[in-house]
Design a protein around this motif. Structure first.
Motif, PDB file in Angstrom:
ATOM      1  N   GLY A 105      49.230  65.965  75.084  1.00 27.82           N
ATOM      2  CA  GLY A 105      48.085  66.674  75.635  1.00 27.82           C
ATOM      3  C   GLY A 105      47.823  68.032  75.014  1.00 27.82           C
ATOM      4  N   GLU A 106      48.755  68.528  74.209  1.00 27.17           N
ATOM      5  CA  GLU A 106      48.557  69.825  73.560  1.00 27.17           C
ATOM      6  C   GLU A 106      47.756  69.653  72.278  1.00 27.17           C
ATOM      7  OE1 GLU A 106      52.470  72.264  75.093  1.00 27.17           O
ATOM      8  OE2 GLU A 106      52.472  71.492  73.048  1.00 27.17           O
ATOM      9  N   ARG A 107      47.157  70.765  71.847  1.00 26.12           N
ATOM     10  CA  ARG A 107      46.304  70.745  70.657  1.00 26.12           C
ATOM     11  C   ARG A 107      46.726  71.808  69.653  1.00 26.12           C
ATOM     12  NH1 ARG A 107      41.026  70.452  74.261  1.00 26.12           N
ATOM     13  NH2 ARG A 107      41.160  68.243  74.765  1.00 26.12           N
ATOM     14  N   TYR A 108      46.318  71.563  68.432  1.00 29.31           N
ATOM     15  CA  TYR A 108      46.484  72.528  67.336  1.00 29.31           C
ATOM     16  C   TYR A 108      45.177  72.488  66.554  1.00 29.31           C
ATOM     17  CZ  TYR A 108      47.712  74.344  62.770  1.00 29.31           C
ATOM     18  OH  TYR A 108      47.715  75.057  61.598  1.00 29.31           O
ATOM     19  N   SER A 109      44.733  73.639  66.059  1.00 24.16           N
ATOM     20  CA  SER A 109      43.510  73.656  65.258  1.00 24.16           C
ATOM     21  C   SER A 109      43.690  74.530  64.022  1.00 24.16           C
ATOM     22  CB  SER A 109      42.324  74.158  66.083  1.00 24.16           C
ATOM     23  OG  SER A 109      42.528  75.501  66.483  1.00 24.16           O
ATOM     24  N   HIS A 110      42.909  74.213  63.012  1.00 21.58           N
ATOM     25  CA  HIS A 110      42.906  74.985  61.772  1.00 21.58           C
ATOM     26  C   HIS A 110      41.502  74.928  61.191  1.00 21.58           C
ATOM     27  CE1 HIS A 110      44.258  76.782  58.056  1.00 21.58           C
ATOM     28  NE2 HIS A 110      43.622  75.826  57.396  1.00 21.58           N
ATOM     29  N   THR A 111      41.036  76.061  60.672  1.00 25.72           N
ATOM     30  CA  THR A 111      39.731  76.133  60.016  1.00 25.72           C
ATOM     31  C   THR A 111      39.926  76.035  58.510  1.00 25.72           C
ATOM     32  OG1 THR A 111      38.865  77.498  61.808  1.00 25.72           O
ATOM     33  CG2 THR A 111      37.626  77.502  59.733  1.00 25.72           C
ATOM     34  N   PHE A 112      39.242  75.084  57.907  1.00 21.26           N
ATOM     35  CA  PHE A 112      39.345  74.825  56.469  1.00 21.26           C
ATOM     36  C   PHE A 112      38.204  75.533  55.749  1.00 21.26           C
ATOM     37  CE2 PHE A 112      41.666  71.460  58.490  1.00 21.26           C
ATOM     38  CZ  PHE A 112      42.766  71.274  57.668  1.00 21.26           C
ATOM     39  N   GLU A 113      38.554  76.493  54.900  1.00 16.54           N
ATOM     40  CA  GLU A 113      37.551  77.299  54.205  1.00 16.54           C
ATOM     41  C   GLU A 113      37.358  76.891  52.744  1.00 16.54           C
ATOM     42  OE1 GLU A 113      35.669  79.330  55.765  1.00 16.54           O
ATOM     43  OE2 GLU A 113      36.766  79.768  57.599  1.00 16.54           O
ATOM     44  N   VAL A 114      38.424  76.461  52.095  1.00 17.50           N
ATOM     45  CA  VAL A 114      38.401  76.190  50.654  1.00 17.50           C
ATOM     46  C   VAL A 114      38.237  74.685  50.407  1.00 17.50           C
ATOM     47  CG1 VAL A 114      39.738  76.377  48.507  1.00 17.50           C
ATOM     48  CG2 VAL A 114      39.885  78.187  50.241  1.00 17.50           C
ATOM     49  N   PRO A 115      37.245  74.283  49.602  1.00 15.16           N
ATOM     50  CA  PRO A 115      37.096  72.863  49.281  1.00 15.16           C
ATOM     51  C   PRO A 115      38.345  72.310  48.597  1.00 15.16           C
ATOM     52  CG  PRO A 115      35.130  74.074  48.644  1.00 15.16           C
ATOM     53  CD  PRO A 115      36.183  75.091  48.990  1.00 15.16           C
ATOM     54  N   GLY A 116      38.610  71.034  48.865  1.00 13.60           N
ATOM     55  CA  GLY A 116      39.738  70.366  48.229  1.00 13.60           C
ATOM     56  C   GLY A 116      40.413  69.383  49.155  1.00 13.60           C
ATOM     57  N   ARG A 117      41.551  68.920  48.699  1.00 13.06           N
ATOM     58  CA  ARG A 117      42.351  67.934  49.429  1.00 13.06           C
ATOM     59  C   ARG A 117      43.520  68.647  50.108  1.00 13.06           C
ATOM     60  NH1 ARG A 117      44.232  62.118  47.735  1.00 13.06           N
ATOM     61  NH2 ARG A 117      45.983  61.840  49.159  1.00 13.06           N
ATOM     62  N   TYR A 118      43.754  68.311  51.392  1.00 12.96           N
ATOM     63  CA  TYR A 118      44.822  68.911  52.185  1.00 12.96           C
ATOM     64  C   TYR A 118      45.699  67.782  52.745  1.00 12.96           C
ATOM     65  CZ  TYR A 118      42.001  73.197  52.258  1.00 12.96           C
ATOM     66  OH  TYR A 118      41.282  74.322  51.916  1.00 12.96           O
ATOM     67  N   ASP A 119      46.890  67.642  52.197  1.00 13.98           N
ATOM     68  CA  ASP A 119      47.833  66.634  52.679  1.00 13.98           C
ATOM     69  C   ASP A 119      48.779  67.288  53.674  1.00 13.98           C
ATOM     70  OD1 ASP A 119      46.851  64.576  50.997  1.00 13.98           O
ATOM     71  OD2 ASP A 119      47.990  65.403  49.320  1.00 13.98           O
ATOM     72  N   TYR A 120      49.042  66.588  54.771  1.00 13.14           N
ATOM     73  CA  TYR A 120      49.926  67.128  55.802  1.00 13.14           C
ATOM     74  C   TYR A 120      50.763  66.024  56.418  1.00 13.14           C
ATOM     75  CZ  TYR A 120      46.391  65.454  59.116  1.00 13.14           C
ATOM     76  OH  TYR A 120      45.526  64.668  59.832  1.00 13.14           O
ATOM     77  N   VAL A 121      51.753  66.439  57.213  1.00 16.79           N
ATOM     78  CA  VAL A 121      52.749  65.514  57.728  1.00 16.79           C
ATOM     79  C   VAL A 121      53.167  65.903  59.140  1.00 16.79           C
ATOM     80  CG1 VAL A 121      54.668  66.870  56.783  1.00 16.79           C
ATOM     81  CG2 VAL A 121      54.946  64.411  57.103  1.00 16.79           C
ATOM     82  N   CYS A 122      53.717  64.953  59.858  1.00 17.34           N
ATOM     83  CA  CYS A 122      54.441  65.219  61.099  1.00 17.34           C
ATOM     84  C   CYS A 122      55.916  65.216  60.697  1.00 17.34           C
ATOM     85  CB  CYS A 122      54.167  64.145  62.140  1.00 17.34           C
ATOM     86  SG  CYS A 122      55.239  64.282  63.597  1.00 17.34           S
TER      87      CYS A 122
END
Length: 138
Positions: A105-122
Motif C-alpha cells: 500500500g505504500e508508494r514511491y515517486s520520482h520525476t524524470f527530467e532527462v530523456p533516455g532509458r532508466y533501468d531499475y530493480v527490486c
C-alpha cells in the motif's frame, strides 16, 4: 457453486483472456506502476520529460525501486526508494536493515527530467527477475 471452485474458474478465465484482464485490478489512477508479488506492472513505461512516475506496492511482499547506476542517462538524477544517492548505498541499506523498502500500500515517486532509458530493480527480488524500464522520450 462453492467459493473456491468459482474463484478457480474465474482465475482460469482471466488467463484465457490474457494478462491485461488479469492485471486490471493492479492498475489504478493512483499509480503508474504496480509492484506485484514478483514483478513490476507494466515492465516498461514510456513518459515525457518532467513526468512524475508513481510506484505502489500492491502485494504483501517488501519491495524496492532502485535504479541501476549504469542503466540511467549520464546527466540524470539517480533514484531509489529511501532517497539513496547511489546504487551501492541503496543495496547496503536494504541488506543491512531493509532500507528503502516499500510495504504493501505504500508508494514511491520520482520525476524524470532527462530523456533516455532508466533501468531499475527490486533489490530483494532481483534474482527472480524483478526489474523494469522507464523510457523518457520528447
Amino acid at each position: 457453486m462453492k467459493r473456491r471452485r468459482f474463484l478457480g474458474r474465474l482465475g482460469a478465465a482471466s488467463v484465457a483472456v490474457g494478462a491485461p484482464a488479469a492485471l486490471a485490478g493492479c492498475l489504478t489512477d493512483d499509480h503508474d506502476i504496480a509492484m506485484t508479488a514478483d514483478g513490476f506492472v507494466p515492465e516498461e513505461l514510456t513518459v515525457t520529460p518532467g513526468t512524475t512516475v508513481v510506484w505502489e506496492n500492491t502485494s504483501s511482499r517488501r519491495h524496492t525501486v532502485t535504479a541501476y547506476e549504469g542503466g540511467i542517462p549520464e546527466d540524470a538524477e539517480y533514484f531509489a526508494s529511501g532517497g539513496f544517492e547511489d546504487e551501492g548505498t541503496a543495496r547496503a541499506a536494504f541488506w543491512d536493515d531493509f532500507g528503502g523498502e516499500i510495504d504493501n500500500g505504500e508508494r514511491y515517486s520520482h520525476t524524470f527530467e532527462v530523456p533516455g532509458r532508466y533501468d531499475y530493480v527490486c533489490i530483494p527480488h532481483e534474482d527472480g527477475g524483478m526489474y523494469a524500464t522507464v523510457f523518457v522520450e520528447e
